[in-house]
Design an enzyme around this catalytic site. Structure first.
Site, PDB file in Angstrom:
ATOM      1  N   GLY A   1      -6.594  13.501  -7.041  1.00 18.14           N
ATOM      2  CA  GLY A   1      -6.652  13.709  -5.595  1.00 18.14           C
ATOM      3  C   GLY A   1      -5.255  14.073  -5.161  1.00 18.14           C
ATOM      4  O   GLY A   1      -4.345  13.247  -5.228  1.00 18.14           O
ATOM      5  N   HIS A   2      -5.036  15.327  -4.800  1.00 20.13           N
ATOM      6  CA  HIS A   2      -3.690  15.804  -4.459  1.00 20.13           C
ATOM      7  C   HIS A   2      -3.633  16.140  -2.974  1.00 20.13           C
ATOM      8  O   HIS A   2      -4.422  16.937  -2.473  1.00 20.13           O
ATOM      9  CB  HIS A   2      -3.332  17.026  -5.319  1.00 20.13           C
ATOM     10  CG  HIS A   2      -3.242  16.704  -6.787  1.00 20.13           C
ATOM     11  ND1 HIS A   2      -2.973  17.640  -7.742  1.00 20.13           N
ATOM     12  CD2 HIS A   2      -3.374  15.523  -7.450  1.00 20.13           C
ATOM     13  CE1 HIS A   2      -2.944  17.045  -8.938  1.00 20.13           C
ATOM     14  NE2 HIS A   2      -3.195  15.769  -8.777  1.00 20.13           N
TER      15      HIS A   2
ATOM     16  N   GLN B   1      -2.861  13.261 -12.750  1.00 22.59           N
ATOM     17  CA  GLN B   1      -2.595  11.906 -13.258  1.00 22.59           C
ATOM     18  C   GLN B   1      -1.085  11.708 -13.488  1.00 22.59           C
ATOM     19  O   GLN B   1      -0.292  12.375 -12.851  1.00 22.59           O
ATOM     20  CB  GLN B   1      -3.402  11.622 -14.551  1.00 22.59           C
ATOM     21  CG  GLN B   1      -4.914  11.473 -14.326  1.00 22.59           C
ATOM     22  CD  GLN B   1      -5.659  12.773 -14.162  1.00 22.59           C
ATOM     23  OE1 GLN B   1      -5.570  13.662 -14.996  1.00 22.59           O
ATOM     24  NE2 GLN B   1      -6.419  12.918 -13.084  1.00 22.59           N
TER      25      GLN B   1
ATOM     26  N   LYS C   1       2.453  14.727  -6.434  1.00 21.49           N
ATOM     27  CA  LYS C   1       2.480  16.026  -7.135  1.00 21.49           C
ATOM     28  C   LYS C   1       1.983  17.149  -6.224  1.00 21.49           C
ATOM     29  O   LYS C   1       2.568  18.234  -6.187  1.00 21.49           O
ATOM     30  CB  LYS C   1       1.594  15.960  -8.400  1.00 21.49           C
ATOM     31  CG  LYS C   1       2.079  14.949  -9.428  1.00 21.49           C
ATOM     32  CD  LYS C   1       1.134  14.829 -10.598  1.00 21.49           C
ATOM     33  CE  LYS C   1      -0.205  14.212 -10.262  1.00 21.49           C
ATOM     34  NZ  LYS C   1      -0.190  12.805  -9.885  1.00 21.49           N
TER      35      LYS C   1
ATOM     36  N   ASP D   1      -0.567   9.758  -8.593  1.00 27.94           N
ATOM     37  CA  ASP D   1      -0.371   9.686  -7.149  1.00 27.94           C
ATOM     38  C   ASP D   1       1.104   9.647  -6.751  1.00 27.94           C
ATOM     39  O   ASP D   1       1.479   9.032  -5.751  1.00 27.94           O
ATOM     40  CB  ASP D   1      -1.090   8.456  -6.559  1.00 27.94           C
ATOM     41  CG  ASP D   1      -2.572   8.479  -6.880  1.00 27.94           C
ATOM     42  OD1 ASP D   1      -3.138   9.589  -6.945  1.00 27.94           O
ATOM     43  OD2 ASP D   1      -3.160   7.397  -7.045  1.00 27.94           O
TER      44      ASP D   1
HETATM   45  P1  GDP Z   1      -0.699  13.176  -6.154  1.00 25.28           P
HETATM   46  O1  GDP Z   1      -1.993  12.732  -6.735  1.00 25.28           O
HETATM   47  O2  GDP Z   1       0.434  12.984  -7.081  1.00 25.28           O
HETATM   48  O3  GDP Z   1      -0.752  14.576  -5.593  1.00 25.28           O
HETATM   49  O4  GDP Z   1      -0.420  12.207  -4.916  1.00 25.28           O
HETATM   50  P2  GDP Z   1      -1.477  11.747  -3.795  1.00 25.28           P
HETATM   51  O5  GDP Z   1      -1.714  12.868  -2.874  1.00 25.28           O
HETATM   52  O6  GDP Z   1      -2.657  11.105  -4.424  1.00 25.28           O
HETATM   53  O7  GDP Z   1      -0.679  10.571  -3.114  1.00 25.28           O
HETATM   54  C1  GDP Z   1       0.574  10.744  -2.528  1.00 25.28           C
HETATM   55  C2  GDP Z   1       0.482  10.313  -1.053  1.00 25.28           C
HETATM   56  O8  GDP Z   1       1.788  10.158  -0.539  1.00 25.28           O
HETATM   57  C3  GDP Z   1      -0.204  11.326  -0.172  1.00 25.28           C
HETATM   58  O9  GDP Z   1      -0.855  10.640   0.868  1.00 25.28           O
HETATM   59  C4  GDP Z   1       0.959  12.145   0.383  1.00 25.28           C
HETATM   60  O10 GDP Z   1       0.680  12.751   1.638  1.00 25.28           O
HETATM   61  C5  GDP Z   1       2.009  11.085   0.537  1.00 25.28           C
HETATM   62  N1  GDP Z   1       3.391  11.520   0.370  1.00 25.28           N
HETATM   63  C6  GDP Z   1       3.897  12.432  -0.517  1.00 25.28           C
HETATM   64  N2  GDP Z   1       5.246  12.476  -0.429  1.00 25.28           N
HETATM   65  C7  GDP Z   1       5.599  11.572   0.513  1.00 25.28           C
HETATM   66  C8  GDP Z   1       6.856  11.120   1.022  1.00 25.28           C
HETATM   67  O11 GDP Z   1       7.939  11.547   0.609  1.00 25.28           O
HETATM   68  N3  GDP Z   1       6.824  10.136   1.981  1.00 25.28           N
HETATM   69  C9  GDP Z   1       5.656   9.616   2.443  1.00 25.28           C
HETATM   70  N4  GDP Z   1       5.726   8.674   3.378  1.00 25.28           N
HETATM   71  N5  GDP Z   1       4.455  10.029   1.994  1.00 25.28           N
HETATM   72  C10 GDP Z   1       4.432  10.969   1.019  1.00 25.28           C
HETATM   73  P1  IMO Z   2      -3.806  12.096  -9.501  1.00 24.43           P
HETATM   74  O1  IMO Z   2      -3.814  13.476 -10.119  1.00 24.43           O
HETATM   75  C1  IMO Z   2      -4.200   7.792 -10.074  1.00 24.43           C
HETATM   76  C2  IMO Z   2      -6.968   6.434 -13.183  1.00 24.43           C
HETATM   77  C3  IMO Z   2      -8.202   5.700 -12.725  1.00 24.43           C
HETATM   78  C4  IMO Z   2      -8.420   4.768 -13.905  1.00 24.43           C
HETATM   79  C5  IMO Z   2      -8.033   5.638 -15.094  1.00 24.43           C
HETATM   80  C6  IMO Z   2      -9.203   6.294 -15.815  1.00 24.43           C
HETATM   81  O2  IMO Z   2      -4.307  12.053  -8.120  1.00 24.43           O
HETATM   82  O3  IMO Z   2      -2.478  11.453  -9.694  1.00 24.43           O
HETATM   83  P2  IMO Z   2     -10.778   8.349 -15.210  1.00 24.43           P
HETATM   84  O4  IMO Z   2     -11.726   8.562 -14.052  1.00 24.43           O
HETATM   85  O5  IMO Z   2      -9.735   9.384 -15.332  1.00 24.43           O
HETATM   86  O6  IMO Z   2     -11.511   8.114 -16.508  1.00 24.43           O
HETATM   87  O7  IMO Z   2     -10.050   6.950 -14.875  1.00 24.43           O
HETATM   88  O8  IMO Z   2      -7.167   6.635 -14.587  1.00 24.43           O
HETATM   89  N1  IMO Z   2      -6.770   7.773 -12.585  1.00 24.43           N
HETATM   90  C7  IMO Z   2      -5.862   8.029 -11.638  1.00 24.43           C
HETATM   91  N2  IMO Z   2      -5.016   7.202 -10.971  1.00 24.43           N
HETATM   92  N3  IMO Z   2      -4.171   9.112  -9.815  1.00 24.43           N
HETATM   93  C8  IMO Z   2      -4.994   9.962 -10.496  1.00 24.43           C
HETATM   94  O9  IMO Z   2      -4.910  11.302 -10.385  1.00 24.43           O
HETATM   95  C9  IMO Z   2      -5.914   9.421 -11.418  1.00 24.43           C
HETATM   96  N4  IMO Z   2      -6.866   9.954 -12.227  1.00 24.43           N
HETATM   97  C10 IMO Z   2      -7.366   8.934 -12.939  1.00 24.43           C
HETATM   98  O10 IMO Z   2      -7.957   4.990 -11.531  1.00 24.43           O
HETATM   99  O11 IMO Z   2      -7.520   3.699 -13.847  1.00 24.43           O
HETATM  100 MG    MG Z   3      -3.589  11.452  -6.286  1.00 26.75          MG
END
Ligand code: GDP
Ligand code: IMO
Ligand code: MG
Length: 429
Positions: free
Chosen positions: A40-41, A224, A16, A13
């Protein structure tokens, strides 16, 4: 831009999705190489939020997208995501998206086993996403998996489902004391979707290989984060795939010489969802403030993310494991109104100073972080698009991170939107 790998450096998270969406403009192909719909991206384009779990984030820029052999794919989720993106005006037809014929299928029994295992573990659970990721990779490793190519010979697929369920049902009934799964129901579910799936199934490795010969630029989208990696993370509190950059080649079926840039995505602080050690976790009002300001809720499960200070022990570990050539530092804006910002430079444990990441969970759980304290900038930076306009203290914070992990911060993200980004040097060779 050369072929670029995007990897998470922390526990997922990191943002990416946002960076992949941004860099997709300069790519021809975008490929996912590991993980599944545990990811979840999030992309925010013109104020509209789109979350993808399986389909590469490059689909938003309408680049050709591929799901590589290293990914585990729940086909029901894939079709839902295709429908969701189509409803948002994005072309997800089979000339835009291909799934590797070697990718393993997350079967309904994988999801059931994932949840049953977690429930049985009680307080010791990993906190998985419950999507069947671990059980699917487990079957892949023990050579009981079902692959997308198996759907092309449905009689063979049916035989496989019937034979595998004999064993799974024994396990479900006698170990978990839960309901068994009727193979004919599973077969009927797949009968309904297989004709929609078949046009998407192809040899992704061969297509990418031909693309490389034709000078196409590839962006590899990791899921991840490095510390959730099955080999290098906080085992067993990890996911079940190889997350690090080396697997971008293996998980998509290209040779390693085709990886040119490795961009590590690092939040300006640290978060983690699910259980497992987290040395710099904050349990005070500052942690709560970062959680609220950063809207730190999981994009897949909606769980609150645990928050803490930036940990350079893990960032240095990620720099080495991934051969990072650059860092994209995200969510710097979330630290805007803090008087002091801390950076962890090492841990103390049993009177010793620790500077390298350890596999010892007792150490990671029991260590005390060593902090440097930096003054905050107390200024809204979310509208800044030029590096020079950042407040001095923000620039000093970034410079210190670069110095500690010996990797340049090439991109700074100051908001969720595509436009809220500072690109520091011309990385698009
Ligand atoms: P990922 O799994 O690495 O793609 O990241 P996620 O989408 O799960 O979580 C990142 C969260 O931070 C999302 O809600 C994005 O919209 C938000 N986000 C990404 N870059 C920034 C930033 O520079 N500032 C803020 N405030 N939010 C951001
Ligand atoms: P993105 O791509 C954050 C975590 C789960 C749990 C562990 C194992 O959005 O960054 P799993 O279902 O993979 O067997 O769970 O890994 N986990 C993540 N945490 N971002 C993710 O993906 C994750 N994918 C798995 O919360 O701790
Ligand atoms: Mg994510």
């Amino acid at each position: 831009m050369g072929n670029t790998v995007i990897v998470g450096t922390q526990w997922g998270d990191e943002g990416k999705g946002k960076i992949v969406d941004l860099l997709s403009e300069h790519a021809d192909y975008v490929v996912r190489f590991q993980g599944g719909n545990n990811a979840g991206h999030t992309m925010v384009v013109n104020g509209k939020e789109i979350i993808s779990h399986l389909i590469p984030s490059g689909i938003i820029q309408q680049k050709k997208c591929f799901i590589g052999n290293g990914v585990v794919v729940d086909p029901f989720v894939l079709l839902q995501e295709i429908d969701y993106l189509t409803a948002n005006g994005i072309d997800t037809s089979s000339h835009m998206l291909k799934v590797s014929n070697r990718a393993h299928i997350i079967m309904p029994y994988h999801r059931v086993i994932d949840s049953a295992r977690e429930a049985k573990k009680g307080d010791n659970k990993i906190g998985t996403t419950g999507r069947g990721i671990g059980p699917c990779y487990e079957d892949k490793a023990t050579r009981r998996g079902i692959r997308f190519c198996d759907l092309l010979d449905f009689e063979f697929f049916k035989e496989k489902v019937r034979s595998i369920l004999e064993e799974k049902n024994f396990y479900l009934e006698h170990f978990f004391k839960t309901d068994t799964i009727d193979p004919e129901t599973v077969i009927d579910q797949f009968k309904e979707i297989k004709d929609r799936l078949i046009p998407y199934i192809d040899d992704v490795s061969v297509i990418l290989g031909n693309g490389i010969k034709a000078d196409k630029t590839i962006l590899f989208e990791g899921a991840q984060g490095t510390h959730l990696d099955i080999e290098h993370g906080t085992y067993p509190f990890v996911t079940s795939s190889s997350v690090v950059s080396g697997n971008a080649a293996n998980g998509s079926g290209v040779g390693p010489k085709n990886l040119h840039e490795i961009m590590g995505i690092a939040k300006a602080y640290t978060t983690r969802v699910g259980a497992g050690p987290f040395p710099t976790e904050l349990f005070d009002e500052i942690g709560a403030k970062i959680q609220a300001t950063g809207s730190e809720f999981g994009a897949t499960t909606g769980r609150k993310r645990r928050c803490g200070w930036l940990d350079m022990v893990i960032l240095k570990n990620a720099a080495r494991l991934n051969s990072l050539t650059g860092i994209a530092m995200t969510k710097l804006d979330v630290l805007d109104d803090l008087d002091e910002i801390k950076i962890c430079t090492g841990y103390t444990y049993d009177g010793n100073r620790i500077t390298d990441f350890s596999p010892d969970l007792k150490l990671l759980d029991g260590c005390e972080p060593i902090y440097e304290v930096h003054p905050g900038w107390n200024q809204d930076i979310s509208g800044i698009t030029e590096y020079d306009q950042l407040p001095e203290n923000a620039k000093k914070y970034i410079a210190r991170v670069e110095q500690l992990c010996e990797v340049p911060v090439k991109i700074v993200s100051v908001g969720p939107g595509r436009e809220a980004t500072i690109i520091r040097e011309d990385i698009f060779r």
